[in-house]
Design an enzyme around this catalytic site. Sequence first.
Site, PDB file in Angstrom:
ATOM      1  N   ASP A  73       0.845  -1.400   0.100  1.00  0.00           N
ATOM      2  CA  ASP A  73       0.103  -0.049   0.121  1.00  0.00           C
ATOM      3  C   ASP A  73       1.050   1.449   0.159  1.00  0.00           C
ATOM      4  O   ASP A  73       2.320   1.256   0.210  1.00  0.00           O
ATOM      5  CB  ASP A  73      -1.035   0.221   1.302  1.00  0.00           C
ATOM      6  CG  ASP A  73      -0.712   0.046   2.196  1.00  0.00           C
ATOM      7  OD1 ASP A  73       0.970   0.134   2.827  1.00  0.00           O
ATOM      8  OD2 ASP A  73      -0.370  -1.299   3.486  1.00  0.00           O
ATOM      9  N   ASP A  75       1.327   4.802   1.615  1.00  0.00           N
ATOM     10  CA  ASP A  75       1.594   5.623   2.296  1.00  0.00           C
ATOM     11  C   ASP A  75       1.793   7.367   2.444  1.00  0.00           C
ATOM     12  O   ASP A  75       3.121   7.107   1.667  1.00  0.00           O
ATOM     13  CB  ASP A  75       1.981   5.334   4.148  1.00  0.00           C
ATOM     14  CG  ASP A  75       1.577   4.188   4.656  1.00  0.00           C
ATOM     15  OD1 ASP A  75       0.176   3.378   4.532  1.00  0.00           O
ATOM     16  OD2 ASP A  75       2.300   3.421   5.026  1.00  0.00           O
ATOM     17  N   ASP A 152      11.745   3.519  11.753  1.00  0.00           N
ATOM     18  CA  ASP A 152      12.930   2.672  12.357  1.00  0.00           C
ATOM     19  C   ASP A 152      13.690   2.048  12.010  1.00  0.00           C
ATOM     20  O   ASP A 152      14.253   2.138  12.500  1.00  0.00           O
ATOM     21  CB  ASP A 152      12.061   0.934  13.026  1.00  0.00           C
ATOM     22  CG  ASP A 152      10.793   1.130  11.579  1.00  0.00           C
ATOM     23  OD1 ASP A 152      10.984   1.518  10.839  1.00  0.00           O
ATOM     24  OD2 ASP A 152      10.168  -0.090  11.820  1.00  0.00           O
TER      25      ASP A 152
END
Length: 462
Positions: A73, A75, A152
């Site tokens: 997907d 973002d 991260d």
Amino acid sequence: MIIDLFRRVLGRKARIVDQPRLRVHALAQHGVRRDQISACALRTTDALHKAGFEAFVVGGAVRDLLLNRAPKDFDVATNATPDDVRRVIRRSRIIGRRFQIVHAMCNDEVVEVSTFRALQGSSEDDQAADEHGRLIRDNVFGSQEDDARRRDFTANALFYDPRKQEIWDYFDGLGDIQARRLRMIGDPAVRYREDPVRMLRAVRFAAKLGFRIDEGARAPIRGLADLLSNVPSARLFDEMLKLLLSGHAVECLRQLRAEGLHHGMLPLIDTVLDEPEGARFVNLALTSTDQRVADDKPVSPAFLFATLLWHQVRVTAARIETEGESAVPALFTAMDAVLDAQKVKLAIPRRYDAVMKEIWSLQSRFLQRGGQRPYRLLEHPRFRAAWDFLVLRAEAGEVEASLAQWWEDFQDGDDDARAALLVAEDRPKRRRRRGGRSRRGGSDEGGGNGTRGSSDDDGEDA
Ligand code: ATP
Ligand code: MG
């Protein structure tokens, strides 16, 4: 040895990446074209640009495109606030309370739009950690650089501007992707304490992308693995599901064990994998799941968890039987005991219980191949899943391969072929019965024991 240790310690220190240095890579350097971005993500970033805001595709999608993989997907990250985004994108809605994001909706696609966010709050109140260092809140807007820093891994912190086809890179994520290296932004131990799930993410990305976890990010994991017990079990379950459905479940599980992370995740699997028979079945199940993901076939979480817990169910049922219980009630008691035990740590949602139990309890019905029973089993809404399960058991050597073959023939056969199979199956059974009637009471269906067994009996041997 000492030199080795020295090098490791120094290396770890030297590798900590916390000084951002922005590099903007042009198309020629990275190769990601605007037309590789989804229609909805393009519409969203274009609209935000037109309204005077910054907007980038961010995170996993940029990483996957750089690796020539199809992103799951898209973002978007922007300096527009959620209210701004709401105003600019007509079909959108704000979701989330703690940290608001906006869902921009196109025909059949939803793009998640989040405002640049900072990890470090400006006042003490903006950021809160528990006594283990785990972040409970991180809800302040920030700059794009802040937003990169809170992510991260460096490979997950790239921003793609579809208008200029540029990649904005604060922590040399592009270099790490090219080197197939998973590097943590900031001090890995601190980042794992903030959110222990990052340890599981490290393993999942390494397995899925074929990356090596940089030594600095790998070394602290073993010592911090226990922090996973502070993570809410629903979140742990979500992450476990992502791991198992990543298409690289076998490799993920191998790495979880290698890093000492499996204890907190699937307490029962731990014991299963230590027994050759259980390990064989679980590995077959995961291999077949990985294959289904590769073939773009649907994978059912309930089926997957049914395979992971099956060995435990069998062992528990056998134990209860030795205490004098007959087969069917023992199986049902065992199913409940196993499901309850694992719920303490890994919250397999209750909604999966019914399907798992059906898959397990239908197994004994595959043994009955005479009369009307096979026809009835074929009609059962869970037949297909239970049959797939039977095939795995046969591959694992837990039941005769001929049993799985019989059911395959029976499913594929026309009326005559099916009838012929039934006859072939009935004869030896009758002969056996004449010789030893006591078998009936101890059969898998527990015939003498309840109404279920006796109602299934009609039509048989009539
Ligand atoms: P996937 O292909 O599994 O969706 P992803 O990288 O898109 O991989 P998401 O969980 O969708 O992973 O998260 C989107 C982005 O948000 C990540 O790329 C990362 O930058 C950031 N992110 C997600 N979870 C964390 C976390 N626990 N800590 C820090 N950053 C995170
Ligand atoms: Mg994602």
